[in-house]
Design a protein around this motif. Structure first.
Motif, mmCIF file in Angstrom:
data_model
loop_
_atom_site.group_PDB
_atom_site.id
_atom_site.type_symbol
_atom_site.label_atom_id
_atom_site.label_comp_id
_atom_site.label_asym_id
_atom_site.label_seq_id
_atom_site.Cartn_x
_atom_site.Cartn_y
_atom_site.Cartn_z
ATOM 1 N N LEU A 121 2.858 -6.709 3.001
ATOM 2 C CA LEU A 121 3.853 -6.480 1.956
ATOM 3 C C LEU A 121 3.213 -5.884 0.712
ATOM 4 N N PHE A 122 2.085 -6.436 0.294
ATOM 5 C CA PHE A 122 1.411 -5.955 -0.913
ATOM 6 C C PHE A 122 0.877 -4.536 -0.714
ATOM 7 N N VAL A 123 0.302 -4.266 0.455
ATOM 8 C CA VAL A 123 -0.212 -2.921 0.731
ATOM 9 C C VAL A 123 0.924 -1.906 0.758
ATOM 10 N N PHE A 124 2.055 -2.287 1.377
ATOM 11 C CA PHE A 124 3.220 -1.402 1.411
ATOM 12 C C PHE A 124 3.739 -1.135 0.000
ATOM 13 N N ALA A 125 3.789 -2.186 -0.830
ATOM 14 C CA ALA A 125 4.239 -2.009 -2.214
ATOM 15 C C ALA A 125 3.273 -1.114 -2.981
ATOM 16 N N GLY A 126 1.964 -1.236 -2.661
ATOM 17 C CA GLY A 126 0.979 -0.387 -3.325
ATOM 18 C C GLY A 126 1.151 1.076 -2.974
ATOM 19 N N THR A 127 1.523 1.366 -1.717
ATOM 20 C CA THR A 127 1.740 2.762 -1.321
ATOM 21 C C THR A 127 2.964 3.361 -2.015
ATOM 22 N N LEU A 128 3.953 2.526 -2.304
ATOM 23 C CA LEU A 128 5.153 3.029 -2.975
ATOM 24 C C LEU A 128 4.859 3.478 -4.397
ATOM 25 N N VAL A 129 3.909 2.787 -5.050
ATOM 26 C CA VAL A 129 3.557 3.151 -6.432
ATOM 27 C C VAL A 129 2.269 3.959 -6.479
ATOM 28 N N HIS A 130 1.793 4.399 -5.293
ATOM 29 C CA HIS A 130 0.594 5.234 -5.179
ATOM 30 C C HIS A 130 -0.631 4.558 -5.791
ATOM 31 N N LYS A 131 -0.807 3.280 -5.432
ATOM 32 C CA LYS A 131 -1.947 2.511 -5.903
ATOM 33 C C LYS A 131 -2.735 2.027 -4.700
ATOM 34 N N THR A 132 -4.045 2.357 -4.663
ATOM 35 C CA THR A 132 -4.868 2.021 -3.498
ATOM 36 C C THR A 132 -5.396 0.595 -3.565
ATOM 37 N N GLU A 133 -5.949 0.192 -4.712
ATOM 38 C CA GLU A 133 -6.529 -1.150 -4.854
ATOM 39 C C GLU A 133 -5.474 -2.091 -5.435
ATOM 40 N N VAL A 134 -4.594 -2.558 -4.573
ATOM 41 C CA VAL A 134 -3.489 -3.398 -5.025
ATOM 42 C C VAL A 134 -3.825 -4.881 -4.943
ATOM 43 N N GLY A 136 -5.709 -8.311 -5.484
ATOM 44 C CA GLY A 136 -6.516 -8.883 -6.556
ATOM 45 C C GLY A 136 -5.924 -10.190 -7.037
ATOM 46 N N PHE A 137 -6.095 -10.491 -8.316
ATOM 47 C CA PHE A 137 -5.615 -11.762 -8.868
ATOM 48 C C PHE A 137 -4.100 -11.883 -8.767
ATOM 49 N N THR A 138 -3.383 -10.807 -9.054
ATOM 50 C CA THR A 138 -1.918 -10.864 -9.042
ATOM 51 C C THR A 138 -1.387 -11.179 -7.654
ATOM 52 N N THR A 139 -1.918 -10.502 -6.639
ATOM 53 C CA THR A 139 -1.458 -10.762 -5.269
ATOM 54 C C THR A 139 -1.822 -12.169 -4.815
ATOM 55 N N LEU A 140 -2.998 -12.641 -5.213
ATOM 56 C CA LEU A 140 -3.387 -14.020 -4.891
ATOM 57 C C LEU A 140 -2.438 -15.015 -5.546
ATOM 58 N N LEU A 141 -2.092 -14.759 -6.798
ATOM 59 C CA LEU A 141 -1.190 -15.665 -7.517
ATOM 60 C C LEU A 141 0.184 -15.709 -6.856
ATOM 61 N N ILE A 142 0.717 -14.550 -6.484
ATOM 62 C CA ILE A 142 2.028 -14.510 -5.823
ATOM 63 C C ILE A 142 1.976 -15.259 -4.493
ATOM 64 N N ALA A 143 0.895 -15.043 -3.727
ATOM 65 C CA ALA A 143 0.760 -15.705 -2.428
ATOM 66 C C ALA A 143 0.641 -17.215 -2.582
ATOM 67 N N HIS A 144 -0.150 -17.669 -3.543
ATOM 68 C CA HIS A 144 -0.335 -19.106 -3.741
ATOM 69 C C HIS A 144 0.946 -19.772 -4.244
ATOM 70 N N VAL A 145 1.657 -19.090 -5.130
ATOM 71 C CA VAL A 145 2.928 -19.645 -5.614
ATOM 72 C C VAL A 145 3.922 -19.762 -4.462
ATOM 73 N N THR A 146 3.883 -18.808 -3.531
ATOM 74 C CA THR A 146 4.811 -18.802 -2.399
ATOM 75 C C THR A 146 4.674 -20.058 -1.551
ATOM 76 N N PHE A 147 3.419 -20.475 -1.247
ATOM 77 C CA PHE A 147 3.292 -21.648 -0.380
ATOM 78 C C PHE A 147 3.180 -22.957 -1.159
ATOM 79 N N CYS A 148 3.018 -22.903 -2.477
ATOM 80 C CA CYS A 148 2.987 -24.139 -3.279
ATOM 81 C C CYS A 148 4.369 -24.520 -3.804
ATOM 82 N N LEU A 149 5.229 -23.528 -3.976
ATOM 83 C CA LEU A 149 6.561 -23.777 -4.542
ATOM 84 C C LEU A 149 7.374 -24.812 -3.771
#
Length: 273
Positions: A121-134, A136-149
């Motif tokens: 999902l994150f890699v696909f979102a990165g391709t939509l905004v033309h960003k290669t190194e997507v 990092g901390f933000t993706t880790l935070l989203i992933a951790h919030v997803t399974f902790c919520l």
């Protein structure tokens, strides 16, 4: 009449606990080894504990892990409390049941499936905004919030069910604004559930490896991933010390959580007795 536990059952339970905790005890003992050997004890020393604190890469990983765990705890707790209150006040039974089932999906879903799907999902979102190194901390935070919520939601909802909503309605009828009534009346009553969910979120985020492995980037490395990277070469006892420190911190948090939960349950029984 109390049912007595048979000696065979005690032996069986003892063997299970030995099987589970013997490796951890061995690791803790060898963290105080005076030599570099990981299989032969040559004496007790704090040398490897000192080396652990001198390891800049390890300390950076510890700092990143703590920062991520704190951020995950704050975001998960805030979103979890709002979601729990929203689900509790929902009148539509079908929608409420569907949302409760959706909340349980991250708990039942294998972590490797969650990690791979979120990475895609994150890699696909990165391709939509033309960003290669997507990643990092933000993706880790989203992933951790997803399974902790879900853990926060499932700890807060039972406290809301135990709370007498007539008290909240009385506060509103007496002139208190709904938001102020929530913070003054409802929030103190569900605080034990909020604290339990927050501690669980912090603990789960602190020692997560599988989901972090798929959603982290080269710019942000957590402690479990750093320790895993060291398994490709010879592991020194300083990593035993680091793992021991991590285990002790999580153990203390779990003990405090259980004590707080037990105390809150006893107070609730006395209050509604």
């Amino acid at each position: 009449m109390k049912k007595r536990t048979s000696p065979v059952s005690k032996l069986y339970m003892g063997l299970i606990f030995i099987f589970l905790y013997a490796p951890i005890i061995v690791m803790m003992v060898f963290s105080f080894n005076s030599s570099v050997s990981t299989y032969q004890m040559d004496g007790l020393s704090l040398y490897w504990w000192k080396e652990m604190f001198k390891n800049n890469a390890a300390m950076t990983a510890v700092k990143n892990t703590v920062i991520l765990a704190i951020a995950t705890t704050v975001v998960s707790t805030m979103l979890g409390v709002m979601a729990a209150v929203g689900l509790f006040q929902t009148k539509n039974k079908l929608y409420k049941k569907a949302m409760q089932n959706a909340t349980n999906i991250p708990l039942m879903n294998p972590e490797i499936v969650t990690g791979i799907s979120m990475m895609l999902l994150f890699v696909f979102a990165g391709t939509l905004v033309h960003k290669t190194e997507v990643l990092g901390f933000t993706t880790l935070l989203i992933a951790h919030v997803t399974f902790c919520l879900p853990y926060v939601i499932l700890n807060v909802i039972p406290k809301l069910r135990q709370f007498d909503m007539n008290v909240y309605e009385a506060a509103v009828d007496l002139g208190c604004r709904p938001r102020r009534a929530f913070f003054k009346v409802v929030l103190p009553e569900i605080m034990s559930g909020i604290i339990t969910g927050a501690v669980m979120s912090f603990t789960l985020s602190l020692d997560d490896f599988i989901i972090s492995y798929f959603t982290n980037g080269p710019s942000f490395q957590t402690l479990p991933i750093y320790i895993f990277s060291l398994t490709k070469k010879r592991v020194k006892p300083d990593m035993f010390a680091l793992s021991t420190l991590m285990f002790v911190i999580i153990l203390i948090l779990l003990v405090l959580m259980n004590v707080a939960q037990s105390k809150a349950d006893k107070e609730g029984e006395k209050k509604y007795a």
